[in-house]
Design a protein around this motif. Structure first.
Motif: not given
Length: 590
Positions: A487-498
Motif C-alpha cells: 500500500a505504501v509503494e502503490r499509493g505513492w505515485p498517485r499521491a506524488r502527482r497530486t
C-alpha cells in the motif's frame, strides 16, 4: 502455452530509504554548521520588527525649472533612490512618496545608517565638468605687506605646498588602458610659487611688499569673480563643504562653479557640465587582477553620452595638468577627479587608481543611480523603534502556535501513529526553513518582516496538506485489501502527482506575486515560494523514505489499533484468494 508465473509481482519500492534519510540529516547538520560558522544564529529582521532609520527628503526647486516638482519626477526619483539604497546590499528598504514634494526612506536596523544617509542624501544631478584649476582645500590667505616676517611666510607657503603634495587621496586615471600606478593629486601651488623670493628689507628698515605670486595653472581662463570665490572657499570643515555644495548644486549646468572635494582636501574651479549624469548607462566596481590595478570602476555611456564623453576627453587630453582632469560632481561636491591621457571612444571608460573595494562600489553606485530629475535635502532623520512590530509579531506567533496546536491535535486524533511521521516531517521542514532564512540574511540581504512570518505560517497548512494526501492514498490501498508495504509503494505515485500539482500552483502564485509587487508583500511571496519548494524536498526525501521504513515495523504492518492503519477500523475488504488448481472463467482485459 507458457505456464503462468507463480505469485504476484511486488510493487516497485525505494531501494535505500535509510541513505536518503542520512542525506537529509547531513544537509541539516551542514546548514546549522553554516550558521555557527558565519556567526549568524537568528534571521535578519526587517524594519517593522527590528526598527531602523527613517529619512524624510524634500524636493527643491531648481533654477530655470519651476515646474520640475511633479508626480512623474517624484516617482522616478523614488525609484532611483530605492535602487541606490539596494545597491548597498540593503533589502526590505521602503522608499515611497508622501504628498507632492516629499519622499520617505526607511532602512532596517543592521545597515550602515551613515553610509545609507550619504547615498540617499546625495540626490542632486550628476555631471562631468572639466577642471580649470585646483588647490588645497583650506582658505587661501591674502598677502599682507604691512606685516614683517616675509621669510617665514615663504616657508609657510612651501610647507603648505608640501602638505598638499602629501594629501592622502590618490589620483584616478581615466583611460581605455589605465596605468596600474595611481598618480598624485594636483598640487596646491606651482614650483614657481614655492621658489618665490622672500621680501627683502628696504633701506628704511621696513620690509618691502612681497612679489606677486604667479597664477595657478589655468588661472588665465578664470574670471576674477571666480578666482575671488576660490580664494575665499574653505573646504576644511563639514559645514563649509555643505554650504559650498548647496551653492554649487544650485548653479546652472552652463555656468562654471567652485566646488570642494568630498573629503575636503581639494577645491576646484570647474567649467560647465560637459556630460550629464543621464548619459551614464551604468557603472560597476570590478577587481582587475590581470593588469594588477586592484579595484577599478567601469563606466558605460549611452550613444549620445559616448559622443559627448569622447569629445570632452579629446579636448582634455591635449592640455597640461590640472586641466587634463574632469571632475565627477554629485550634489555640488567632487567625488572623483581622474586625469585623461587620450580620447576615449566606444562609449565606455575605466577609472582606476588607489580604490578600495568600498570606495569603488560607492563610486559605481553613484554613477549608476546618481542622475535624479530633482534635487533633495534631508528634512528629518529619525530612529524607528520596533515596539509596534514586536507586538504584532508576538500576536502573530501566538496565532501561529494555536493553529499549529490544532493541526497536531487533529493529526493525532485522526491518524494516530501516522501523526508521528507528520510531526517529524514538520520539524524537519521548520529546521530547513529557519536555517536557510538565517543564512540568506548575510548572503543576499534577506530580511524577515511581518508578511514573511505570515507566509511561513501559511506554509504549515501547505506542508500538512501534502502529508494528508499521501496518508489517504495509503489508507485507500489498505481498504482495497492490500497489506501495508504494498500500500505504501502503490499509493505513492498517485499521491506524488497530486502533491506536485498542488505545490506547483502555490509556487507559481508566489512567483507572480513576487514579480508584480514591491516592498513588504515581496517578503510574503518569497517566504511562501521558499517553503513550497522545501515542502517538495521534505515529502520526497524524508516523509516517503520514513514511511517505507515504518512499514516494516510490526506496530504498523500488523495494523495496530493506534497505528492509524487498522484494516478493520478502515473498513478494509477481505483479500481475494483463488483456489488451487482452478483457473479464472473470464479473461480480464489488460
Amino acid at each position: 502455452m507458457a505456464a503462468p508465473k507463480k505469485g504476484r509481482r511486488a510493487p516497485a519500492s525505494q531501494g535505500h530509504p535509510g541513505r536518503t534519510l542520512i542525506l537529509v540529516l547531513i544537509a541539516m547538520v551542514g546548514l546549522i554548521g553554516g550558521m555557527f560558522y558565519s556567526g549568524t544564529l537568528t534571521p535578519r529582521l526587517g524594519i517593522d520588527l527590528a526598527g531602523g532609520t527613517s529619512f524624510t527628503l524634500a524636493a527643491q526647486n531648481q533654477p530655470g525649472k519651476p515646474n520640475a516638482i511633479n508626480e512623474t519626477n517624484m516617482n522616478t526619483a523614488a525609484g532611483i533612490m530605492e535602487r541606490r539604497v539596494n545597491g548597498l546590499g540593503v533589502t526590505e528598504s521602503e522608499v515611497q512618496t508622501q504628498g507632492s514634494n516629499h519622499i520617505i526612506v526607511n532602512i532596517p536596523k543592521g545597515t550602515d545608517a551613515k553610509q545609507a544617509r550619504q547615498q540617499v542624501g546625495t540626490t542632486a544631478q550628476l555631471g562631468f565638468r572639466p577642471v580649470l584649476t585646483t588647490t588645497v582645500g583650506t582658505k587661501t590667505p591674502e598677502p599682507n605687506p604691512s606685516k614683517s616676517g616675509a621669510n617665514d611666510k615663504g616657508k609657510g607657503d612651501k610647507a603648505s605646498g608640501d602638505k598638499a603634495k602629501d594629501q592622502p587621496g590618490t589620483q584616478q586615471n581615466a583611460s581605455s588602458s589605465p596605468s596600474a600606478k595611481p598618480t598624485t593629486q594636483g598640487r596646491a601651488v606651482t614650483d614657481a610659487l614655492k621658489k618665490a623670493p622672500s621680501a627683502k628689507p628696504t633701506p628704511s628698515g621696513k620690509p618691502s611688499a612681497p612679489p606677486t605670486p604667479p597664477a595657478l595653472p589655468g588661472a588665465e581662463e578664470i574670471p576674477p569673480a571666480l578666482q575671488k570665490q576660490l580664494n575665499a572657499l574653505d573646504c576644511s570643515t563639514k559645514k563649509s563643504r555643505a554650504a559650498a555644495g548647496e551653492k554649487a548644486a544650485g548653479a546652472k549646468p552652463s555656468d562654471p562653479i567652485v566646488a570642494c572635494k568630498d573629503d575636503g582636501t581639494q577645491k576646484y574651479v570647474l567649467g560647465p557640465i560637459a556630460v550629464e549624469g543621464t548619459d551614464v548607462k551604468g557603472a560597476k566596481a570590478v577587481f582587475d587582477s590581470q593588469q594588477g590595478q586592484g579595484w577599478i570602476v567601469q563606466m558605460d555611456f549611452t550613444s549620445d553620452g559616448g559622443k559627448k564623453f569622447a569629445d570632452i576627453t579629446g579636448k582634455l587630453a591635449t592640455k597640461s595638468p590640472p586641466q587634463n582632469q574632469f571632475a565627477i560632481v554629485l550634489d555640488g561636491a567632487v567625488v572623483s577627479d581622474p586625469r585623461v591621457h587620450e580620447r576615449l571612444n566606444g562609449g565606455n571608460a575605466t577609472i582606476s587608481g588607489g580604490f578600495t573595494q568600498q570606495s569603488a562600489e560607492d563610486l559605481g553606485n553613484m554613477l549608476s543611480y546618481g542622475a535624479l530629475p530633482l534635487s533633495f535635502k534631508i528634512d528629518d532623520e529619525t530612529t524607528v523603534t520596533a515596539a509596534l512590530g514586536g507586538e504584532q509579531l508576538h500576536a502573530g506567533l501566538i496565532a501561529g502556535a494555536i493553529g499549529l496546536a490544532l493541526v497536531v491535535i487533529y493529526l493525532i486524533a485522526y491518524y494516530r501513529g501516522l501523526a508521528l511521521v507528520a510531526l517529524a516531517s514538520l520539524c524537519v521542514s521548520a529546521i530547513l526553513t529557519y536555517t536557510i532564512m538565517t543564512l540568506l540574511g548575510p548572503a543576499i540581504g534577506f530580511a524577515l518582516n511581518l508578511p514573511a512570518v505570515c507566509g511561513a505560517i501559511v506554509a504549515i497548512g501547505i506542508t500538512a496538506d501534502s502529508f494528508i494526501v499521501y496518508f489517504e492514498r495509503i489508507r485507500d490501498e489498505i481498504r482495497e485489501g492490500r497489506t501495508l508495504r504494498p500500500a505504501v509503494e502503490r499509493g505513492w505515485p498517485r499521491a506524488r502527482r497530486t502533491i506536485l500539482v498542488s505545490d506547483f500552483v502555490s509556487f507559481l502564485a508566489a512567483a507572480v506575486l513576487f514579480i508584480v509587487t514591491v516592498g513588504k508583500v515581496q517578503g510574503f511571496a518569497f517566504t511562501l515560494g521558499l517553503t513550497t519548494v522545501l515542502d517538495v524536498v521534505v515529502v520526497f526525501l524524508f516523509t516517503k523514505p520514513l514511511m517505507t521504513l515504518l512499514a516494516r515495523r510490526k506496530f504498523f504492518y500488523e495494523g495496530h489499533s493506534w497505528s492509524g492503519l487498522d484494516p478493520q477500523r478502515l473498513g478494509a475488504k477481505p483479500p481475494l484468494r483463488r483456489r488451487r488448481g482452478t483457473a479464472p472463467t473470464q479473461t480480464k482485459e489488460a
